[in-house]
Design a protein around this motif. Structure first.
Motif, PDB file in Angstrom:
ATOM      1  N   HIS A  79     -13.328 -17.493  49.033  1.00 24.66           N
ATOM      2  CA  HIS A  79     -12.004 -17.947  48.585  1.00 24.66           C
ATOM      3  C   HIS A  79     -11.986 -19.248  47.791  1.00 24.66           C
ATOM      4  CE1 HIS A  79     -10.215 -14.712  50.873  1.00 24.66           C
ATOM      5  NE2 HIS A  79     -10.972 -15.063  51.888  1.00 24.66           N
ATOM      6  N   SER A  80     -13.135 -19.892  47.622  1.00 24.29           N
ATOM      7  CA  SER A  80     -13.132 -21.191  46.943  1.00 24.29           C
ATOM      8  C   SER A  80     -14.463 -21.433  46.248  1.00 24.29           C
ATOM      9  CB  SER A  80     -12.899 -22.306  47.970  1.00 24.29           C
ATOM     10  OG  SER A  80     -14.014 -22.398  48.847  1.00 24.29           O
TER      11      SER A  80
ATOM     12  N   LYS B 102     -12.610 -24.637  39.953  1.00 22.57           N
ATOM     13  CA  LYS B 102     -12.763 -23.644  38.880  1.00 22.57           C
ATOM     14  C   LYS B 102     -14.191 -23.650  38.346  1.00 22.57           C
ATOM     15  CE  LYS B 102      -8.377 -22.357  38.292  1.00 22.57           C
ATOM     16  NZ  LYS B 102      -7.930 -20.988  38.571  1.00 22.57           N
TER      17      LYS B 102
ATOM     18  N   PRO C 236     -12.601 -14.012  43.983  1.00 19.99           N
ATOM     19  CA  PRO C 236     -11.488 -13.645  43.105  1.00 19.99           C
ATOM     20  C   PRO C 236     -11.606 -14.275  41.720  1.00 19.99           C
ATOM     21  CG  PRO C 236     -10.767 -15.264  44.721  1.00 19.99           C
ATOM     22  CD  PRO C 236     -12.181 -14.905  45.061  1.00 19.99           C
ATOM     23  N   GLU C 237     -11.105 -13.563  40.731  1.00 20.21           N
ATOM     24  CA  GLU C 237     -11.205 -14.031  39.338  1.00 20.21           C
ATOM     25  C   GLU C 237     -10.476 -15.352  39.102  1.00 20.21           C
ATOM     26  OE1 GLU C 237     -10.260 -11.069  36.422  1.00 20.21           O
ATOM     27  OE2 GLU C 237     -11.700  -9.650  37.252  1.00 20.21           O
ATOM     28  N   ARG C 238      -9.519 -15.692  39.983  1.00 19.58           N
ATOM     29  CA  ARG C 238      -8.782 -16.956  39.812  1.00 19.58           C
ATOM     30  C   ARG C 238      -9.679 -18.185  39.952  1.00 19.58           C
ATOM     31  NH1 ARG C 238      -8.349 -18.852  44.933  1.00 19.58           N
ATOM     32  NH2 ARG C 238      -8.240 -17.279  46.563  1.00 19.58           N
ATOM     33  N   LEU C 239     -10.898 -18.008  40.494  1.00 17.50           N
ATOM     34  CA  LEU C 239     -11.824 -19.145  40.604  1.00 17.50           C
ATOM     35  C   LEU C 239     -12.479 -19.494  39.269  1.00 17.50           C
ATOM     36  CD1 LEU C 239     -13.690 -18.564  43.996  1.00 17.50           C
ATOM     37  CD2 LEU C 239     -11.539 -19.769  43.554  1.00 17.50           C
ATOM     38  N   TRP C 240     -12.237 -18.682  38.244  1.00 25.05           N
ATOM     39  CA  TRP C 240     -12.783 -18.972  36.913  1.00 25.05           C
ATOM     40  C   TRP C 240     -11.688 -19.404  35.960  1.00 25.05           C
ATOM     41  CZ3 TRP C 240     -15.128 -15.662  40.195  1.00 25.05           C
ATOM     42  CH2 TRP C 240     -16.502 -15.809  40.348  1.00 25.05           C
TER      43      TRP C 240
ATOM     44  N   MET D  61      -7.014 -15.521  29.607  1.00 27.14           N
ATOM     45  CA  MET D  61      -6.584 -14.137  29.704  1.00 27.14           C
ATOM     46  C   MET D  61      -5.798 -13.743  28.456  1.00 27.14           C
ATOM     47  SD  MET D  61      -8.038 -13.330  32.375  1.00 27.14           S
ATOM     48  CE  MET D  61      -7.670 -12.204  33.710  1.00 27.14           C
TER      49      MET D  61
END
Length: 76
Positions: free
Chosen positions: A7-8, A41, A62-66, A70
């Motif tokens: 998650h991180s 990130k 999850p892709e939100r860590l990059w 978009m």
């Protein structure tokens, strides 16, 4: 079994062997990877390598860590 979700960025970095290991993986210095850990990130260019390294361990993130750029699907 199902893949374990991380998650991180600190969790991902730990799973990949720590800051030194990740720095070596991307030929970056310790401070660069420490910043990824602190900021939460990863740079977009690390996505495939990290995804594949985690998948080998049965884990994913999850892709939100990059910090991805978009494509805006609403744009014509």
């Amino acid at each position: 079994g199902p893949m374990r979700e991380l998650h991180s960025t600190p969790e991902v970095i730990t799973e990949l062997g720590g800051i030194h290991a990740v720095a070596k993986m991307f030929r970056r210095d310790y401070d660069a990877v420490k910043l990824w850990e602190k900021s939460g990130k990863f740079p977009a260019h690390t996505f495939i390598a990290i995804r594949d390294a985690l998948a080998k361990q049965g884990k994913r993130a999850p892709e939100r860590l990059w910090a991805m750029t978009m494509i805006d699907r609403k744009a014509s």
